[in-house]
Design a protein around this motif. Structure first.
Motif, PDB file in Angstrom:
ATOM      1  N   SER A   1       0.848  -1.199   0.000  1.00 16.27           N
ATOM      2  CA  SER A   1       0.000   0.000   0.000  1.00 16.27           C
ATOM      3  C   SER A   1       0.885   1.253   0.000  1.00 16.27           C
ATOM      4  N   LEU A   2       0.286   2.398  -0.290  1.00 13.15           N
ATOM      5  CA  LEU A   2       1.075   3.636  -0.362  1.00 13.15           C
ATOM      6  C   LEU A   2       1.730   3.978   0.973  1.00 13.15           C
ATOM      7  N   GLU A   3       1.129   3.498   2.058  1.00 15.87           N
ATOM      8  CA  GLU A   3       1.749   3.711   3.381  1.00 15.87           C
ATOM      9  C   GLU A   3       3.144   3.115   3.462  1.00 15.87           C
ATOM     10  N   HIS A   4       3.320   1.997   2.776  1.00 11.27           N
ATOM     11  CA  HIS A   4       4.611   1.306   2.842  1.00 11.27           C
ATOM     12  C   HIS A   4       5.530   1.656   1.686  1.00 11.27           C
ATOM     13  N   PHE A   5       5.127   2.665   0.924  1.00  8.85           N
ATOM     14  CA  PHE A   5       5.933   3.114  -0.199  1.00  8.85           C
ATOM     15  C   PHE A   5       7.045   4.026   0.313  1.00  8.85           C
ATOM     16  N   PRO A   6       8.257   3.977  -0.178  1.00  8.87           N
ATOM     17  CA  PRO A   6       8.767   3.092  -1.236  1.00  8.87           C
ATOM     18  C   PRO A   6       9.472   1.836  -0.711  1.00  8.87           C
TER      19      PRO A   6
ATOM     20  N   LYS B   1      27.011  -4.648  -4.045  1.00  9.24           N
ATOM     21  CA  LYS B   1      26.938  -3.765  -2.884  1.00  9.24           C
ATOM     22  C   LYS B   1      25.468  -3.437  -2.696  1.00  9.24           C
ATOM     23  N   TYR B   2      24.987  -3.652  -1.486  1.00  8.89           N
ATOM     24  CA  TYR B   2      23.583  -3.390  -1.194  1.00  8.89           C
ATOM     25  C   TYR B   2      23.332  -1.880  -1.232  1.00  8.89           C
ATOM     26  N   TRP B   3      22.144  -1.456  -1.635  1.00  7.72           N
ATOM     27  CA  TRP B   3      21.879  -0.024  -1.761  1.00  7.72           C
ATOM     28  C   TRP B   3      21.639   0.625  -0.396  1.00  7.72           C
ATOM     29  N   GLU B   4      21.764   1.950  -0.345  1.00  8.06           N
ATOM     30  CA  GLU B   4      21.528   2.685   0.899  1.00  8.06           C
ATOM     31  C   GLU B   4      20.143   3.310   0.932  1.00  8.06           C
ATOM     32  N   THR B   5      19.710   3.832  -0.233  1.00  6.35           N
ATOM     33  CA  THR B   5      18.427   4.531  -0.280  1.00  6.35           C
ATOM     34  C   THR B   5      17.525   3.832  -1.279  1.00  6.35           C
ATOM     35  N   THR B   6      16.360   3.383  -0.818  1.00  5.86           N
ATOM     36  CA  THR B   6      15.465   2.668  -1.734  1.00  5.86           C
ATOM     37  C   THR B   6      15.021   3.597  -2.855  1.00  5.86           C
ATOM     38  N   LEU B   7      14.543   4.785  -2.490  1.00  9.14           N
ATOM     39  CA  LEU B   7      14.155   5.759  -3.516  1.00  9.14           C
ATOM     40  C   LEU B   7      14.612   7.148  -3.110  1.00  9.14           C
ATOM     41  N   ASP B   8      15.385   7.770  -3.966  1.00 11.37           N
ATOM     42  CA  ASP B   8      15.704   9.178  -3.789  1.00 11.37           C
ATOM     43  C   ASP B   8      14.773   9.952  -4.717  1.00 11.37           C
ATOM     44  N   ALA B   9      13.783  10.634  -4.101  1.00  8.79           N
ATOM     45  CA  ALA B   9      12.783  11.362  -4.890  1.00  8.79           C
ATOM     46  C   ALA B   9      12.976  12.861  -4.714  1.00  8.79           C
ATOM     47  N   SER B  10      14.200  13.272  -4.396  1.00  7.43           N
ATOM     48  CA  SER B  10      14.411  14.674  -4.039  1.00  7.43           C
ATOM     49  C   SER B  10      14.373  15.615  -5.238  1.00  7.43           C
ATOM     50  N   ASN B  11      14.431  15.063  -6.452  1.00  6.79           N
ATOM     51  CA  ASN B  11      14.424  15.921  -7.633  1.00  6.79           C
ATOM     52  C   ASN B  11      13.373  15.442  -8.641  1.00  6.79           C
ATOM     53  N   PRO B  12      12.077  15.565  -8.270  1.00 12.27           N
ATOM     54  CA  PRO B  12      11.035  15.010  -9.139  1.00 12.27           C
ATOM     55  C   PRO B  12      11.029  15.681 -10.517  1.00 12.27           C
ATOM     56  N   PRO B  13      10.658  14.993 -11.602  1.00  8.25           N
ATOM     57  CA  PRO B  13      10.313  13.564 -11.621  1.00  8.25           C
ATOM     58  C   PRO B  13      11.496  12.675 -12.014  1.00  8.25           C
TER      59      PRO B  13
ATOM     60  N   ARG C   1      -0.068   7.077  -9.506  1.00  8.92           N
ATOM     61  CA  ARG C   1       0.206   8.055  -8.446  1.00  8.92           C
ATOM     62  C   ARG C   1       1.662   8.051  -7.999  1.00  8.92           C
ATOM     63  N   ASN C   2       2.285   6.879  -8.058  1.00  9.81           N
ATOM     64  CA  ASN C   2       3.606   6.742  -7.435  1.00  9.81           C
ATOM     65  C   ASN C   2       4.666   6.341  -8.453  1.00  9.81           C
ATOM     66  N   PRO C   3       5.933   6.720  -8.211  1.00  7.22           N
ATOM     67  CA  PRO C   3       7.013   6.168  -9.038  1.00  7.22           C
ATOM     68  C   PRO C   3       7.196   4.671  -8.724  1.00  7.22           C
ATOM     69  N   TRP C   4       7.801   3.914  -9.637  1.00 10.16           N
ATOM     70  CA  TRP C   4       8.091   2.499  -9.387  1.00 10.16           C
ATOM     71  C   TRP C   4       9.435   2.172 -10.033  1.00 10.16           C
ATOM     72  N   PRO C   5      10.094   1.091  -9.602  1.00  5.56           N
ATOM     73  CA  PRO C   5      11.486   0.883 -10.030  1.00  5.56           C
ATOM     74  C   PRO C   5      11.677   0.682 -11.535  1.00  5.56           C
ATOM     75  N   GLY C   6      10.644   0.230 -12.255  1.00  8.53           N
ATOM     76  CA  GLY C   6      10.813  -0.068 -13.679  1.00  8.53           C
ATOM     77  C   GLY C   6      10.608   1.122 -14.587  1.00  8.53           C
ATOM     78  N   VAL C   7      10.146   2.257 -14.065  1.00  8.50           N
ATOM     79  CA  VAL C   7       9.785   3.378 -14.939  1.00  8.50           C
ATOM     80  C   VAL C   7      11.033   3.992 -15.574  1.00  8.50           C
ATOM     81  N   LEU C   8      10.880   4.505 -16.800  1.00  7.96           N
ATOM     82  CA  LEU C   8      12.032   5.104 -17.475  1.00  7.96           C
ATOM     83  C   LEU C   8      12.660   6.193 -16.615  1.00  7.96           C
ATOM     84  N   GLN C   9      13.968   6.376 -16.772  1.00  9.40           N
ATOM     85  CA  GLN C   9      14.671   7.391 -15.981  1.00  9.40           C
ATOM     86  C   GLN C   9      14.524   8.764 -16.610  1.00  9.40           C
ATOM     87  N   THR C  10      14.519   8.765 -17.944  1.00 12.01           N
ATOM     88  CA  THR C  10      14.394  10.012 -18.691  1.00 12.01           C
ATOM     89  C   THR C  10      14.275   9.653 -20.164  1.00 12.01           C
ATOM     90  N   VAL C  11      14.061  10.653 -21.008  1.00  5.65           N
ATOM     91  CA  VAL C  11      14.201  10.463 -22.448  1.00  5.65           C
ATOM     92  C   VAL C  11      15.648  10.823 -22.779  1.00  5.65           C
TER      93      VAL C  11
END
Ligand code: WT7
Length: 688
Positions: free
Chosen positions: A55-60, A74-86, A498-508
């Protein structure tokens, strides 16, 4: 006719003015089909509480479960960095290699297992069962060759223009091993279309094959490379080399000469790399894995940039839980690897799970409509994945064929365009023999993997509906006034996530502004906001959500025609027509087609003084095929005296579309040239 105000004409006018979306919402609701008990008993995912966990409560943080399907250096540190949308950054700090995850890590337990069943189109040629060990060897030798003979480094781009052969996944994985970004162009696309993508991606190499089988013919493919390489050079970006695989190793199957200093036969140079091994490059999770070009509203195709860690975890998870792939399954996705479906669900997803994946070279209906079922029978395929177009063609050409073969599917997929409930039911009862669960997966090139689908071991199926968002995906429908359209309202609107997800394109690729404009600007709640909740992703499809939460996708809202499940930009087709010197104006409209869903009708008007002739019409069609490829070939080229236009000079495609689809064009009295409509109707309305 426009003067006629009788009720009958008023009704017709209304009918022509309502959009396809509005008509479609009046389709009746279909009955549910429960998943077979046998399927549920073995399914990878049957616990409905999954939707609470995602659910969105447990996002990301919920997406950790996706990334944990993979091996990380190497395991990641931040699951999602959304500081510079989109511009979303997934699994930041992590290091990973896609090739290691699809090949090396399976050797310990699955060295001797088939990774790829390569099925040549000619039925008398033997099927090649490539084991994980053989895949490992061939990928390593090619990676060594690309690095040491051609100097490729992580981050370089390479364009592939390869047919459906085992060498295609081998080449993709060799690139991934080095951190080289591949950009595979559908082999049916023309040399010119390939050149555009070479130039945009600034690829150092072009990798191709001399020939391949399609519809009983060994097509000369290398001749397209001459056009691709020459056009790219004249557009200012020559490739350093063209690497050519031989369809029959040791034999050159093309009539085109090799350009000295440019063309290299891969099979020959590879001899120097026998036994060579290359360590997989530990790439940052956010390093681009590949580019996939797709059509959009403006003429130029967009290079959708997909990441390594986010993309791979997304396709691995969806392959496991929506495709329900188990290690013992034989999985066949009948798409082409030149499209995103093939990248995600022939190559990266299934191989990440150590599955056996079928690569079939040719036409599904060659030599007859029993071919897919013979392949399924002989390889023991139990998961089958295809498009409504292929299903319609197989139904039309061989409605009784499936019953003749002893195969059994547990799971089937439909993807690429809306499926008519009647076609769905044939797929279910005749192809699936009433034993298989079906998922109707809705997604796009930009998305990496599925967005909406039923979870096959949890939800009932509903013909014609994709189902709810998959776990972790939260779709919403907005109307033109940015208001949410509630489920069960019977109204259609723009489907967004509504939410970003790991498979979405990074950019054009090289065009971040276009990325923001195309997918996020329309429904962004506040462009200064740093909160991802203000940045829904707009897919560009019309959709409606039924009271049960299932989404029915109605089709594109932009200038894109979905032909046989693949997007073609109308602007690209129109510009190809305008290359014929006699043509003054061109307009493309979609026409309903029994097999392909939609096909393009191309209207052209000629320059003053030029006589209309069948010769000009065929020149126009030929120009479209040579610029884009046979997939864009117009259903008809209609030469008209003038285009129907508004007073401000805009071509009224809606009027042309109505004529092509044998509907009433509605009120045309406000046009600048209403009289032309009757003329066009006479020319185009009656013929097929
Ligand atoms: C467009 C994306 C992603 C797979 C291949 C096509 C349409 C896709 C469905 C479906 C109804 C669908 C949409 C979408 N579409 N899947 N299950 N039901 N429509 O990729 O070329 O990027 O096209 O295909 O209109 O926007 P694509």
């Amino acid at each position: 006719m426009s003067e006629d105000k009788s009720p009958r004409h008023a009704a017709e006018r209304r009918a022509a003015e309502v959009s396809e979306a509005q008509i479609a919402v009046h389709w009746p609701e279909e009955d549910y089909f429960p998943p077979p008990a046998q399927f549920i008993a073995q399914a990878n995912l049957t616990d409905p509480r999954i939707f609470e966990r995602f659910s969105l409560e447990h996002f990301p943080e919920c997406y950790k479960e996706f990334a944990d399907l993979l091996d990380w250096y190497k395991y990641w540190e931040t699951t999602l960095d959304a500081s510079n949308p989109p511009f979303w950054r997934w699994f930041v700090g992590g290091r990973i290699n896609a090739c290691h995850n699809c090949v090396d890590r399976h050797l310990a337990r699955n060295r001797n297992k088939t990774a790829i069943h390569f099925v040549p189109e000619p039925e008398n040629e033997t099927v090649h069962h490539l084991t994980y060990q053989e895949l490992f060897v061939r990928v390593n030798e090619l990676a060594a060759c690309l690095r040491d003979a051609f100097g490729l480094n992580a981050g370089d781009r390479v364009t592939l223009h390869m047919p459906m052969v085992a060498e295609l996944p081998i080449t993709m994985l060799a690139c991934a091993r080095l951190g080289v970004i591949h950009s595979q162009v559908f082999s049916g696309f023309s040399g010119k279309a390939c050149a555009d993508r070479i130039v945009d991606s600034e690829s150092r190499l072009l990798i191709t094959m001399d020939a391949y089988w399609r519809g009983g013919e060994l097509l000369d493919h290398k001749e397209k490379e001459d056009i691709a390489a020459t056009e790219a050079a004249s557009a200012g970006h020559p490739v350093e080399r063209v690497l050519i695989w031989q369809r029959y190793p040791g034999k050159y199957s093309s009539g085109a000469a090799l350009a000295r200093g440019r063309d290299v036969i891969v099979n020959e140079v590879l001899a120097d790399f026998r036994g060579k091994r290359v360590e997989p490059a530990p790439m940052p999770a956010e390093a681009p894995l590949f580019l996939m070009y797709t059509s959009g509203t403006t003429g130029r195709p967009k290079g959708c940039q997909h990441s390594t860690g986010g993309y791979l975890s997304y396709v691995a998870w969806t392959s496991k839980y929506i495709q329900d792939i188990h290690p013992e399954d034989v999985y066949w996705c009948m798409a082409d690897i030149g499209w995103i479906t093939g990248h995600s669900y022939i190559v990266y997803g299934p191989l990440a799970l150590a599955a056996s994946s079928v690569v079939y070279e040719g036409l599904p209906t060659w030599p007859d409509a029993g071919r897919p079922w013979r392949i399924a029978e002989s390889l023991g395929v139990n998961i089958f994945h295809t498009s409504p177009t292929a299903i319609r063609a197989l139904r039309r050409n061989g409605p009784d064929e499936p019953a003749k073969y002893n195969y059994h599917f547990k799971h089937m997929t439909t993807v690429g365009e809306p499926i008519e409930p009647e076609v769905w039911k044939w797929y279910y009862s005749t192809v699936g023999k009433g034993e298989a669960v079906i998922v109707d997966t809705w997604w796009q090139t930009e998305n990496g993997g599925f967005l909406c689908s039923t979870v096959p071991g949890i939800h009932a199926m509903k013909p014609g509906s994709a189902g709810p968002g998959i776990p972790g995906i939260h779709p919403v429908i907005y109307d033109d006034d940015n208001k949410e359209v509630p489920m069960g309202s019977g109204k259609a609107g723009n489907i967004c996530i509504r939410n970003p997800w790991p498979g979405v394109l990074q950019t054009v690729w090289k065009d971040p502004d276009r990325y923001v404009q195309q997918y996020y600007a329309r429904y962004c709640k506040n462009s200064d906001s740093k909160d991802w909740r203000d940045w829904p992703y707009m897919a560009g499809d019309g959709a409606m959500q039924a009271a049960d939460g299932y989404f029915r996708i109605l089709g594109r809202i932009d200038d894109v025609i979905n032909v046989a499940g693949h997007r073609l930009g109308t602007k690209e087709i129109e510009s190809a027509a305008l290359l014929v010197p006699d043509v003054a104006e061109a307009a493309v409209v979609p026409v309903a087609d029994q097999v392909k869903g939609k096909v393009p009708d191309l209207y052209v008007s000629l320059k003053p003084g030029v006589e209309a002739s069948p010769k000009i019409a065929s020149k126009v069609a030929a120009s479209v095929v040579s610029q884009i490829g046979a997939i864009a070939r117009p259903h008809r080229v209609v030469i008209v005296p003038d285009m129907p236009k508004t007073r401000s000079g805009k071509i009224m495609r809606r009027v042309l579309a109505a004529i092509s689809n044998k509907q009433e064009p509605g009120d045309v009295s406000t046009l600048a040239n209403p009289e032309v409509v009757e003329k066009i109707k006479k020319q185009a309305g009656g013929q097929d």
